[in-house]
Design an enzyme around this catalytic site. Structure first.
Site, PDB file in Angstrom:
ATOM      1  N   ARG A  88       0.986  -1.224  -0.027  1.00  0.00           N
ATOM      2  CA  ARG A  88       0.018  -0.074   0.111  1.00  0.00           C
ATOM      3  C   ARG A  88       0.931   1.103   0.080  1.00  0.00           C
ATOM      4  O   ARG A  88       0.051   2.400  -0.048  1.00  0.00           O
ATOM      5  CB  ARG A  88      -1.019  -0.010   1.242  1.00  0.00           C
ATOM      6  CG  ARG A  88      -1.851  -1.171   1.375  1.00  0.00           C
ATOM      7  CD  ARG A  88      -3.108  -0.983   2.300  1.00  0.00           C
ATOM      8  NE  ARG A  88      -3.743  -2.019   2.265  1.00  0.00           N
ATOM      9  CZ  ARG A  88      -4.960  -2.241   2.795  1.00  0.00           C
ATOM     10  NH1 ARG A  88      -5.561  -1.472   3.216  1.00  0.00           N
ATOM     11  NH2 ARG A  88      -5.091  -3.847   2.952  1.00  0.00           N
ATOM     12  N   ARG A 127     -21.022  -3.963   4.687  1.00  0.00           N
ATOM     13  CA  ARG A 127     -20.165  -5.055   5.004  1.00  0.00           C
ATOM     14  C   ARG A 127     -20.301  -5.498   6.171  1.00  0.00           C
ATOM     15  O   ARG A 127     -20.262  -4.927   7.289  1.00  0.00           O
ATOM     16  CB  ARG A 127     -19.033  -4.852   4.108  1.00  0.00           C
ATOM     17  CG  ARG A 127     -18.329  -6.047   4.498  1.00  0.00           C
ATOM     18  CD  ARG A 127     -16.550  -5.751   3.700  1.00  0.00           C
ATOM     19  NE  ARG A 127     -15.791  -4.790   4.366  1.00  0.00           N
ATOM     20  CZ  ARG A 127     -14.360  -4.457   3.742  1.00  0.00           C
ATOM     21  NH1 ARG A 127     -13.971  -5.289   2.931  1.00  0.00           N
ATOM     22  NH2 ARG A 127     -13.564  -3.711   4.646  1.00  0.00           N
ATOM     23  N   ARG A 167      -9.540   5.737   5.414  1.00  0.00           N
ATOM     24  CA  ARG A 167      -8.891   4.899   4.512  1.00  0.00           C
ATOM     25  C   ARG A 167      -8.782   5.119   3.210  1.00  0.00           C
ATOM     26  O   ARG A 167      -7.942   4.866   2.293  1.00  0.00           O
ATOM     27  CB  ARG A 167      -9.646   3.347   4.939  1.00  0.00           C
ATOM     28  CG  ARG A 167      -9.304   2.783   5.992  1.00  0.00           C
ATOM     29  CD  ARG A 167     -10.410   1.793   6.529  1.00  0.00           C
ATOM     30  NE  ARG A 167     -10.590   0.669   5.476  1.00  0.00           N
ATOM     31  CZ  ARG A 167     -11.526  -0.267   5.334  1.00  0.00           C
ATOM     32  NH1 ARG A 167     -12.719  -0.014   6.043  1.00  0.00           N
ATOM     33  NH2 ARG A 167     -11.404  -1.151   4.685  1.00  0.00           N
TER      34      ARG A 167
HETATM   35  P1  AMP Z   1      -7.789  -4.621   4.986  1.00  0.00           P
HETATM   36  O1  AMP Z   1      -8.272  -5.939   5.479  1.00  0.00           O
HETATM   37  O2  AMP Z   1      -6.794  -5.085   3.862  1.00  0.00           O
HETATM   38  O3  AMP Z   1      -8.614  -3.578   4.578  1.00  0.00           O
HETATM   39  O4  AMP Z   1      -6.731  -4.120   5.868  1.00  0.00           O
HETATM   40  C1  AMP Z   1      -7.481  -3.527   7.337  1.00  0.00           C
HETATM   41  C2  AMP Z   1      -6.112  -2.519   7.759  1.00  0.00           C
HETATM   42  O5  AMP Z   1      -4.890  -3.190   8.194  1.00  0.00           O
HETATM   43  C3  AMP Z   1      -5.891  -1.466   6.921  1.00  0.00           C
HETATM   44  O6  AMP Z   1      -6.752  -0.286   7.190  1.00  0.00           O
HETATM   45  C4  AMP Z   1      -4.461  -0.941   7.616  1.00  0.00           C
HETATM   46  O7  AMP Z   1      -4.657  -0.309   8.867  1.00  0.00           O
HETATM   47  C5  AMP Z   1      -4.007  -2.371   7.885  1.00  0.00           C
HETATM   48  N1  AMP Z   1      -3.253  -2.963   6.862  1.00  0.00           N
HETATM   49  C6  AMP Z   1      -3.450  -4.033   6.018  1.00  0.00           C
HETATM   50  N2  AMP Z   1      -2.590  -4.087   5.231  1.00  0.00           N
HETATM   51  C7  AMP Z   1      -1.671  -3.252   5.239  1.00  0.00           C
HETATM   52  C8  AMP Z   1      -0.591  -2.584   4.414  1.00  0.00           C
HETATM   53  N3  AMP Z   1      -0.014  -3.438   3.267  1.00  0.00           N
HETATM   54  N4  AMP Z   1       0.052  -1.504   4.755  1.00  0.00           N
HETATM   55  C9  AMP Z   1      -0.442  -0.724   5.904  1.00  0.00           C
HETATM   56  N5  AMP Z   1      -1.447  -1.250   6.703  1.00  0.00           N
HETATM   57  C10 AMP Z   1      -1.911  -2.213   6.356  1.00  0.00           C
END
Ligand code: AMP
Length: 218
Positions: A88, A127, A167
């Protein structure tokens, strides 16, 4: 084959990643799932990540690079992986390239998920996810039972409106430049980079999966 899923929150990376992993017989790694499991288990990593996640902010790059390194070194990942939300920021993209190179591998495909922002916000607000196996559901309220494992559906704290706004901002400011980073190094640019495949991620879930598989030549 090593495939990276890139796109905004709510674009369907988790759902499609799961299906592609099944169909291609590859392991899926989702940093969000790894971090949520760490939070549930109350590990030090989980305690450190929780505040960032609840606010909808990105957790620090070092944490993600540690997860990447550990997960990719597992023998089940040797055949290839589906990486969901693992990159990310630009330093994470550079880190992934380094980690894969150390293992004698490279990224083959980057799937670029595209969905309008209004649609994303509406998807995230309806969701729920299973508190046990993390399967996402759309339109099933909290408290319902997961069809896959019998767990209970809950709303993610970071699907609340304030966290969703944060986000989206993190996506625009920190993740959108990653798309450009891959574009500059894409297959055909003389750098032996990954193939970029755009995914129009609206419409029936099955159709999206079939379209992606066709684009991948499967
Ligand atoms: P997700 O389930 O992919 O939406 O991730 C949920 C949360 O986890 C994100 O909003 C971030 O806080 C953290 N997160 C997950 N993957 C990453 C990443 N590659 N870099 C930074 N934060 C992450």
């Amino acid at each position: 084959m090593n495939i990276l899923l890139l796109g905004p929150p709510g674009a369907g990376k988790g759902t499609q990643g799961e299906r592609l992993a099944d169909r291609l017989g590859l392991r899926k790694i989702a940093t969000g799932d790894v971090l949520r499991a760490a939070v549930r288990e109350g590990t030090e990593q989980g305690r450190n990540a929780k505040a960032y996640m609840d606010r909808g902010e990105l957790v620090p790059d070092e944490v993600i690079l540690g997860i990447m390194k550990e997960a990719l070194a597992e023998p089940e990942c040797a055949r290839g992986v589906i990486l969901d939300g693992v990159v990310r920021t630009v330093p994470q993209a550079e880190g992934l390239q380094r980690v894969l190179a150390e293992l004698g591998r490279k990224l083959d495909v980057v799937l670029l998920f595209d969905v309008e922002e209004d649609e994303l916000v509406s998807r995230l607000s309806s969701r729920t996810i299973c508190d046990s196996c993390q399967t996402p559901y759309s339109g099933l309220p909290p408290g319902e039972t997961c069809e896959k494992c019998g767990g209970t559906l809950v709303r993610r704290k970071d699907d609340e409106p304030n966290a969703v706004r944060t986000r989206m901002r993190a996506y625009r400011d920190q993740t959108a430049p990653v798309v450009e980073w891959y574009r500059q190094r894409a297959e055909g640019s003389g750098t032996n980079g990954a193939r970029l495949v755009p995914v129009k991620a609206t419409g029936p879930v099955d159709e999206i999966t079939e379209r992606v598989l066709r684009d991948l030549g499967r």
